[in-house]
Enzyme design. Sequence first.
Site, PDB file in Angstrom:
ATOM      1  N   ASP A 267      -0.905  15.206  53.854  1.00  0.00           N
ATOM      2  CA  ASP A 267      -0.393  16.585  53.752  1.00  0.00           C
ATOM      3  C   ASP A 267      -0.480  16.986  52.283  1.00  0.00           C
ATOM      4  OD1 ASP A 267       1.311  19.058  53.990  1.00  0.00           O
ATOM      5  OD2 ASP A 267       1.658  18.269  55.998  1.00  0.00           O
ATOM      6  N   HIS A 307      -2.703  26.205  64.816  1.00  0.00           N
ATOM      7  CA  HIS A 307      -2.045  27.487  65.138  1.00  0.00           C
ATOM      8  C   HIS A 307      -1.569  28.217  63.879  1.00  0.00           C
ATOM      9  CE1 HIS A 307       2.624  26.761  65.520  1.00  0.00           C
ATOM     10  NE2 HIS A 307       2.142  26.223  64.430  1.00  0.00           N
TER      11      HIS A 307
END
Length: 399
Positions: A267, A307
């Site tokens: 990340d 998304h």
Amino acid sequence: MGSIGMASQETEIAALSETLRNCLPQKGSNDTYNREQLKDVAERLSVALETPGETCQRVAYYPLRTTIVRIATRLNILNILVNNDGPVSGKELSQKTGADHLLLIRLMRFLVAMHVVGEAGVDSYVATNITRHLTIPKLEAGIKHTYDLICMSVMQLDPFLARTGYKNPTDPKKCPFQDALQTEDSLFEWFPKHPEYLSDFNLYMTGQRDGRANWLDFFPFEEQLVKGFEGGNDAVMLVDVGGARGHEVENIKTRYPHLPGRFILQDLPETVKQALDVNGMEVMGYDFFTPQPINGARAYYLRNVMHDWPDSKCQEILSQIKLAMKPGYSRILLNELVLPDKGMSLTAAQLDIAMMAELAATERTERQWRELIISVGLKTEKIWTKVFEEESIIELVLE
Ligand SMILES: C[S@@+](CC[C@H](N)C(=O)[O-])C[C@H]1O[C@@H](n2cnc3c(N)ncnc32)[C@H](O)[C@@H]1O
């Protein structure tokens, strides 16, 4: 009940009451009930029972609910009730929060009316199960994130769409979020400059799908990934790309403590600083728009990442992973909602609008997923979905 269409409304109420009865287990039987189906029928019955004026009030006044819960969170009211053995009076709440007693009476009656807290007597309040749920730290962080960032962005959606000619938003740096937060940054550029919000977001991500399907219940991890895994403990079993604090690696390792291979969390650098301490999880600061440094992993897992982005950005992310995949061996697992073409749940529809306002992004139907995947030259091996939910694993391989 209004006079127009009264007969058809009564027929609908009778039919839904009958369906509701049929959904419940028979007395004395060991049958279980389908919670989703029961909720759906109960909700439709509740709406059918409304007069047109009540329907108008319900629809028009929705934003008030989140606002009042957010104020209660800021004043720590829910925690005060949960941490008290018995009822708490308005006066005590006023002393503990510093808010006006009269103001508190007005806020508390709203919280009681929407069943967030219970009423023990006149101006006397108690915690209920819902009060307790909303004080679970990861869910409380969700209230803050949703109100301060998502709801504020959604409140800008109407003027934004009017100004931009009702075009579907596709630029994360030009969407209602920038108007709401008075910034030129996209959400993920803004977070590192606002560490408190980043921490809340990361905590919220661990609970964002709380109470919904766990992907390991409908995706056979051992059958699909462990079987056929090549190499010993040096080889990589799974890379959690955009995995926040690594809660899904923790989820896998809790379910299957003896899996072979390496598990890597990737990340942004500011986010992996908050990574969980998960036995055997390696942590890597990495930007997924740059070349994927882990070649030939068994699985590249992305939960709730696609998304967050419009198609053009998803194509970039998937293309970087594609270059690192080993033909006939590696797969990408997209853990996302796969929307039905018709009859979508409110939960999925609201997440879609939230993504639009906050990130110019979108939830996708099966057709949209397939088009996106084909456009980057990947093949959909299978879509695994929990029955009655949109939560899915889209398993991709090289063509
Ligand atoms: C919606 S969160 C999902 C987190 C986690 N996968 C989950 O399902 O809870 C999206 C994640 O993508 C990460 N992200 C955003 N931009 C990124 C980038 N350029 N490179 C790597 N990670 C990024 C965010 O920091 C965040 O943790």
